[in-house]
Design a protein around this motif. Structure first.
Motif, PDB file in Angstrom:
ATOM      1  N   LYS A 102     -22.153 -26.653 -22.751  1.00 54.07           N
ATOM      2  CA  LYS A 102     -21.107 -27.405 -22.244  1.00 54.07           C
ATOM      3  C   LYS A 102     -21.668 -28.697 -21.660  1.00 54.07           C
ATOM      4  CE  LYS A 102     -19.767 -26.009 -17.904  1.00 54.07           C
ATOM      5  NZ  LYS A 102     -19.152 -25.338 -16.713  1.00 54.07           N
ATOM      6  N   LYS A 128     -17.070 -28.141 -24.563  1.00 50.63           N
ATOM      7  CA  LYS A 128     -17.766 -27.371 -25.319  1.00 50.63           C
ATOM      8  C   LYS A 128     -18.227 -27.748 -26.561  1.00 50.63           C
ATOM      9  CE  LYS A 128     -17.399 -22.417 -26.894  1.00 50.63           C
ATOM     10  NZ  LYS A 128     -18.279 -22.155 -27.426  1.00 50.63           N
ATOM     11  N   HIS A 140     -12.056 -29.014 -22.984  1.00 54.02           N
ATOM     12  CA  HIS A 140     -11.785 -27.730 -22.375  1.00 54.02           C
ATOM     13  C   HIS A 140     -10.255 -27.656 -21.917  1.00 54.02           C
ATOM     14  CE1 HIS A 140     -12.185 -24.268 -19.806  1.00 54.02           C
ATOM     15  NE2 HIS A 140     -11.605 -25.158 -18.461  1.00 54.02           N
TER      16      HIS A 140
END
Length: 156
Positions: A102, A128, A140
């Motif tokens: 992430k 991500k 995201h």
């Protein structure tokens, strides 16, 4: 040493980032906010020969060791780079950079309608990692895929 060679002085303490994708060193300096008032000596070698990757850049940052968050940021721009921590002129730690699962806040979503790009919604972008090399990330919030070229454009 011949006239055509340039010797780069060893650093006593700090960080050496090696095997940076050619011509990306300036992007990394921008991400790290260098040079700054505290960091006195930063050495940049760009587009030099490399037996491993053809051409590469190298950064030497004196008296500064990069933290985990900074390494994550570097990984997005130079996923095959190596980090050497230097103390008393000796490398005490050598690691390959690893792109985390992430990424937060260092890049923006390229979708202008994404909630992270609205002034009325101060939301930190979160991505991500879909592919580590070359890096591809997914927002995201809006699920837009952002490829390496789009990432690079944000640091030009």
């Amino acid at each position: 040493m011949t006239k055509s060679e340039l010797k780069i002085r060893a650093i006593e303490n700090g960080t050496v980032i090696d095997h940076i994708t050619a011509n990306k060193a300036l992007h990394i300096l921008k991400i790290l906010g260098l040079p700054d008032k505290e960091t006195k000596n930063v050495t940049v070698a760009m587009n030099v020969s490399s037996s491993e990757i053809g051409r590469k850049d190298i950064l030497k940052i004196e008296n500064r060791e990069l933290d985990h968050e900074e390494l994550n940021q570097v990984a997005l721009i130079a996923p095959k780079a190596t980090i050497n921590i230097i103390r008393d002129f000796k490398p005490i730690k050598k690691d390959k950079i690893l792109l985390p699962e992430k990424i937060t806040s260092i890049i923006k979503c390229t979708n202008p309608k994404c909630i992270t790009n609205l002034e009325s919604e101060p939301i930190t972008p979160i991505f991500k990692v879909i592919q580590k090399y070359p890096p591809v990330v997914r927002c995201h919030y809006c699920e837009k895929l952002i490829k390496t070229e789009d990432i690079d454009k944000q640091f030009e």
